[in-house]
Enzyme design. Structure first.
Site, mmCIF file in Angstrom:
data_model
loop_
_atom_site.group_PDB
_atom_site.id
_atom_site.type_symbol
_atom_site.label_atom_id
_atom_site.label_comp_id
_atom_site.label_asym_id
_atom_site.label_seq_id
_atom_site.Cartn_x
_atom_site.Cartn_y
_atom_site.Cartn_z
ATOM 1 N N CYS A 157 37.054 39.486 56.836
ATOM 2 C CA CYS A 157 37.008 40.361 58.000
ATOM 3 C C CYS A 157 35.636 40.280 58.649
ATOM 4 O O CYS A 157 34.807 39.449 58.287
ATOM 5 C CB CYS A 157 37.301 41.800 57.583
ATOM 6 S SG CYS A 157 38.758 41.960 56.511
ATOM 7 N N LEU A 195 41.233 41.154 58.745
ATOM 8 C CA LEU A 195 42.179 40.060 58.538
ATOM 9 C C LEU A 195 42.911 40.405 57.248
ATOM 10 O O LEU A 195 42.348 40.339 56.162
ATOM 11 C CB LEU A 195 41.439 38.724 58.408
ATOM 12 C CG LEU A 195 42.317 37.488 58.178
ATOM 13 C CD1 LEU A 195 43.227 37.221 59.363
ATOM 14 C CD2 LEU A 195 41.443 36.257 57.893
ATOM 15 N N ILE A 200 44.873 40.205 54.027
ATOM 16 C CA ILE A 200 45.191 39.160 53.048
ATOM 17 C C ILE A 200 45.846 39.767 51.807
ATOM 18 O O ILE A 200 46.839 39.254 51.295
ATOM 19 C CB ILE A 200 43.913 38.392 52.626
ATOM 20 C CG1 ILE A 200 43.221 37.770 53.853
ATOM 21 C CG2 ILE A 200 44.242 37.334 51.588
ATOM 22 C CD1 ILE A 200 44.004 36.685 54.545
ATOM 23 N N ASN A 216 33.806 42.626 53.681
ATOM 24 C CA ASN A 216 34.310 41.329 54.119
ATOM 25 C C ASN A 216 34.347 40.403 52.913
ATOM 26 O O ASN A 216 33.325 40.180 52.263
ATOM 27 C CB ASN A 216 33.384 40.752 55.200
ATOM 28 C CG ASN A 216 33.661 39.288 55.493
ATOM 29 O OD1 ASN A 216 34.800 38.830 55.401
ATOM 30 N ND2 ASN A 216 32.621 38.556 55.858
ATOM 31 N N GLU A 274 36.613 38.822 49.299
ATOM 32 C CA GLU A 274 37.609 39.099 48.263
ATOM 33 C C GLU A 274 36.921 39.304 46.916
ATOM 34 O O GLU A 274 35.983 38.565 46.583
ATOM 35 C CB GLU A 274 38.598 37.926 48.109
ATOM 36 C CG GLU A 274 39.351 37.542 49.367
ATOM 37 C CD GLU A 274 40.403 38.552 49.789
ATOM 38 O OE1 GLU A 274 40.683 39.480 49.010
ATOM 39 O OE2 GLU A 274 40.951 38.403 50.908
ATOM 40 N N ASP A 286 41.674 45.237 47.012
ATOM 41 C CA ASP A 286 40.418 45.060 46.288
ATOM 42 C C ASP A 286 39.304 45.896 46.899
ATOM 43 O O ASP A 286 38.292 46.172 46.242
ATOM 44 C CB ASP A 286 40.025 43.574 46.229
ATOM 45 C CG ASP A 286 39.977 42.906 47.585
ATOM 46 O OD1 ASP A 286 40.591 43.421 48.543
ATOM 47 O OD2 ASP A 286 39.339 41.842 47.706
ATOM 48 N N SER A 297 38.989 25.206 49.463
ATOM 49 C CA SER A 297 38.199 23.974 49.615
ATOM 50 C C SER A 297 37.373 23.703 48.360
ATOM 51 O O SER A 297 37.234 24.569 47.491
ATOM 52 C CB SER A 297 37.283 24.066 50.836
ATOM 53 O OG SER A 297 36.066 24.709 50.527
#
Length: 627
Positions: free
Chosen positions: A2, A51, A53, A76, A78, A101, A372
């Site tokens: 976020c 955002l 998730i 912002n 996780e 979380d 990634s």
């Protein structure tokens, strides 16, 4: 994942107007288009773009406040071990009202105070206001995966996920010329708490900020131990590999926790292939569908195209792969200002644009989480050319001449390094970092010769900060520098801004702190042996990855056709270099730069990376300092 903004002033008794808060928040709306929230009190104002998730319901709304009403949080990132941590907190009597979380952070702070940070495994930047203690507590994750920028002006602390939000809030935009010199002459960015904006600082990785009793204090909460890299010498070879597999599989597994679709980047290199292969293995072990897409950058230049290696992983796993052709239509000149605006600071190389076009395609495919392989090169000596000299220097220091000559020969045969290059890297390993940086700028890139004399004279003493680690081997010292200063921070910077420009969360399993601590504790032989890098990764995942990947010794990195891309921007660059502002900038000699550009266009040169930095720096100036 976020974006947030906040302002705190213990002496202020006027709430921030809602309209102003909304305007500032809108500047980073791309980071969180799913939900928006605000909190305002006499001393503090918080704005948040979400955002969604994990826990997509309104229970995950931010700013999130405690049930008691005294704690208020914007977060912002996780916390990947949130399930396990929530269970432990419930056993201590904590009652949760959501599955997010975010709420775990509130309860962990209530239980442990600032020590809660040691319990988190994840990527984060957050600000938590404790109304009872009149304290604001901010933190950034161990490796700086998520950004946190701030400004202190008198009693007022202003902070945000991106610099542009601070500028929108009224923080004065002015360049820091020392940082600009480091960028242009030395190719350095994100090496310390300074940014290229004179009035903006970033909270360093693994640090937290506490503002209470009218004092701002920044402290470190985690770091690698400065000790000899010998943890593996007392372990059986198979035990080393088994422990690596255990840590790596766990790191990948917990980063698959999501309530939205997940994808993965697949370059065809070892790192991304390892992640995708492990995702496939975990899916088969759990007997669940392998329901992710992978994305591979492909180029017409066969010398830098790795899509045939990615195809080996696709063949073994059966995963759905999407080929992306970055800048295939030569449209980069149209996107350069937009990309640099989202970056806040000019990228060091054009690799950032390849990543931008990957994120653009992933967004079109409605993927909100991407995984990634960043971080592995900087821990396991992935760039053989850069790290070979330090590896050989350690052998010389040990008096292991037989091993030294054997490894020199194998570096030539297996990694295809010329003996001249090996010798140059060996000499570099014995130089101080400051001298090595100056030689690079003067001899390889010839950057300093193209800058204005007065600009160089005022700032030439700038160099990378020392990172300590005197107990480390030379190889591990250089890996640590690459990990904390010279390489990884700038990559994490552009990958966060690019992914968030398209409202995508990017996760990096190799940056699980448990795995990082283990890898930095290992001796050189787990990283390089027989002229080959990433030894432990190859051995541990033999049979999991395709043999064609395990036995691949060439290393490209995330390479782009930089010379061609610069040439395709000819009209844009000519207009940029012809402007009065460019000629009067005071950083470079404009005539030398224009000649360098002509030579690069007509004959080609080895200075296209420096030339790109000039183009990017001037574009950054025109975008952020128009006045």
């Amino acid at each position: 994942m976020c974006g947030f903004f906040g302002i705190y002033d213990p002496q202020s008794f006027r709430p921030v107007p809602a309209a102003r808060l909304e305007r500032i928040s809108a500047s980073i709306r791309h980071r969180g288009p799913d939900d928006q929230g605000f909190f305002s009190d006499t001393n503090i104002a918080l704005a948040f773009n979400r955002l969604s998730i994990i826990d997509l319901t309104r229970a995950g709304h931010q700013p999130m406040s405690s049930v008691e009403g005294d704690l208020h949080l914007v977060f912002n990132g996780e916390i990947f071990n949130y399930i396990e941590l929530r269970t432990r907190l419930q056993a201590k009597g904590h009652i949760f009202v959501s599955e997010s979380d975010t709420e775990v952070i509130l309860h962990a702070y209530r239980e442990y105070g600032v020590e809660c940070l040691s319990h988190f495994n994840g990527m984060w930047a957050f600000a938590l206001y404790d109304a009872k203690k009149k304290r604001i507590f901010c933190s950034r994750d161990r490796f700086g995966i998520k950004p946190f920028y701030y400004n202190v002006d008198g009693q007022t602390l202003t902070f945000a996920s991106e610099i542009k939000a601070l500028l929108k809030a009224g923080v004065k935009a002015e360049p820091d010329n020392r940082q600009v010199f480091q960028y242009l002459a030395l190719g350095q960015l994100d090496i310390d708490e300074k940014t290229m904006f004179g009035n903006v600082l970033q909270l360093p990785p693994a640090h937290y900020l506490v503002y209470e009793n009218e004092q701002v204090k920044v402290s470190k909460f985690w770091g690698l131990e400065d000790q000899k890299n010998t943890a593996d010498l007392s372990m059986r070879p198979e035990a080393i590999l088994e422990h690596f597999r255990e840590l790596f599989f766990s790191a990948v597994d917990i980063r698959l926790r999501s309530d939205v679709p997940i994808g993965a980047l697949l370059s065809g290199g070892l790192d991304s292939s390892a992640i995708v292969s492990v995702i496939d293995l975990l899916a088969r072990e759990k007997k669940i569908p392998l329901n992710i897409k992978t994305f591979t950058a492909s180029y017409s230049e066969k010398s830098i195209d790795e899509s045939h290696y990615a195809a080996e992983v696709v063949k073994k796993t059966g995963i759905q792969n999407v080929l992306v052709y970055p800048n295939a239509e030569g449209e980069l000149w149209q996107d350069i200002e937009k990309v640099i605006y989202h970056q806040d600071e000019p990228p060091l190389t054009m690799t950032a644009f390849a990543h931008w076009y990957l994120m653009e395609e992933i967004h079109k495919q409605n993927i909100k989480v991407i995984i990634s392989g960043q971080g592995a090169d900087e821990m396991m000596a992935g760039y053989v050319e850069q790290f070979s000299g330090f590896f050989l220097a350690d052998l010389l220091a040990q008096g292991a001449l037989g091993k030294f000559f054997h490894e020199t020969s194998r570096l030539h045969d297996n990694s295809l390094l010329s003996y001249r290059l090996i010798l140059a890297q060996l000499v570099k390993a014995f130089l101080s970092r400051r001298i090595a940086n100056i030689f690079k700028s003067l001899l390889r890139e010839k950057a300093i010769q193209h800058l204005e004399y007065g600009f160089v004279k005022n700032h030439w003493r700038s160099f990378s900060p020392l990172t300590g680690m005197k107990q480390y081997s030379r190889l591990n010292q250089q890996l640590h520098r690459s990990f904390t200063v010279e390489s990884l921070p700038r990559i994490l910077h552009y990958e966060d801004r690019n992914s968030m420009a398209f409202s995508i969360e990017q996760r990096v399993p190799f940056l699980d702190y448990r795995l990082v601590e283990f890898l930095f504790g290992l001796s050189n032989r787990q990283k390089m042996e027989d002229g080959i890098a990433k030894v432990i990764l190859r051995r541990a995942l033999k049979g999991v990855m395709p043999d064609a990947i395990v036995n691949r010794y060439s290393k490209l990195g995330f390479t782009v056709p930089q010379k061609r891309w610069i040439q395709e921007m000819d009209g844009y660059v000519n207009d940029l270099f012809s402007s009065t502002a460019f000629k009067q900038r005071g950083y470079w000699n404009p005539e030398k730069i224009k000649k360098l550009y002509r030579d690069n266009r007509e004959k080609g040169s080895r200075m296209d990376t420096f030339l790109w930095r000039v183009i990017a720096c001037e574009t950054w100036h025109t975008r952020f300092f128009k006045s």
